[in-house]
Design a protein around this motif. Structure first.
Motif, mmCIF file in Angstrom:
data_model
loop_
_atom_site.group_PDB
_atom_site.id
_atom_site.type_symbol
_atom_site.label_atom_id
_atom_site.label_comp_id
_atom_site.label_asym_id
_atom_site.label_seq_id
_atom_site.Cartn_x
_atom_site.Cartn_y
_atom_site.Cartn_z
ATOM 1 N N TYR A 53 0.873 -1.161 -0.063
ATOM 2 C CA TYR A 53 0.152 -0.007 -0.033
ATOM 3 C C TYR A 53 0.820 1.249 0.016
ATOM 4 O O TYR A 53 1.016 2.156 -0.886
ATOM 5 N N SER B 44 2.295 1.676 -3.287
ATOM 6 C CA SER B 44 1.602 2.462 -4.155
ATOM 7 C C SER B 44 1.155 3.763 -3.980
ATOM 8 O O SER B 44 0.897 4.364 -4.825
ATOM 9 N N VAL B 45 1.014 3.966 -2.772
ATOM 10 C CA VAL B 45 0.917 5.447 -2.653
ATOM 11 C C VAL B 45 2.051 6.463 -3.168
ATOM 12 O O VAL B 45 1.627 7.376 -3.747
ATOM 13 N N LYS C 280 4.235 5.759 -5.309
ATOM 14 C CA LYS C 280 4.316 5.535 -6.781
ATOM 15 C C LYS C 280 3.131 6.503 -7.397
ATOM 16 O O LYS C 280 3.332 7.138 -8.501
ATOM 17 N N ASN C 281 1.805 6.526 -6.978
ATOM 18 C CA ASN C 281 0.906 7.397 -7.338
ATOM 19 C C ASN C 281 1.071 8.897 -7.246
ATOM 20 O O ASN C 281 0.921 9.640 -8.119
ATOM 21 N N ARG C 282 1.677 9.100 -6.111
ATOM 22 C CA ARG C 282 2.103 10.583 -5.764
ATOM 23 C C ARG C 282 3.306 10.910 -7.117
ATOM 24 O O ARG C 282 3.067 12.215 -7.298
ATOM 25 N N ILE D 185 3.454 9.863 -9.885
ATOM 26 C CA ILE D 185 2.874 9.893 -11.096
ATOM 27 C C ILE D 185 1.990 11.077 -11.363
ATOM 28 O O ILE D 185 2.211 11.707 -12.421
ATOM 29 N N GLU D 186 1.458 11.411 -10.228
ATOM 30 C CA GLU D 186 0.727 12.592 -10.075
ATOM 31 C C GLU D 186 1.582 13.886 -10.228
ATOM 32 O O GLU D 186 1.133 15.088 -10.963
ATOM 33 N N CYS E 274 2.587 14.269 -13.960
ATOM 34 C CA CYS E 274 1.269 14.581 -14.631
ATOM 35 C C CYS E 274 1.213 16.151 -14.687
ATOM 36 O O CYS E 274 1.075 16.778 -15.550
#
Length: 89
Positions: free
Chosen positions: A57, A60-61, A63-65, A67-68, A71
């Motif tokens: 978890y 993943s958090v 990694k998402n940050r 990517i965000e 972006c």
């Protein structure tokens, strides 16, 4: 039958009943110990699995940050290119 012998017989009967209850108590305590041992084993196994899921978890958090953030950087770059090209909205 109210004499000393009657009381002795009554006491012997009570001692027998008490011994039966002691044995039943010992059996029940052994059952409780076994249940607690199984529960502890199950919880320790679950703890490792839970830690692994928590690590996934957190990964993943992060990694998402990332990517965000990438972006947002790309969106700013697109805006800057559009303004430079004269097509800004």
């Amino acid at each position: 039958m109210y004499g000393v012998n009657a009381w002795r017989a009554h006491n012997i009967g009570l001692e027998d009943v008490n011994e039966v209850h002691r044995k039943r108590l010992a059996v029940e305590k052994a059952k409780v110990v076994e249940i607690n041992r199984k529960r502890q084993h199950l919880q320790l196994g679950s703890a490792a699995k839970l830690q692994k899921l928590e690590d996934r978890y957190v990964t993943s958090v992060h990694k998402n940050r990332r990517i965000e953030g990438q972006c947002l950087a790309l969106e700013k770059e697109i805006e800057a290119l559009e303004k430079a090209a004269g097509g800004g909205k």
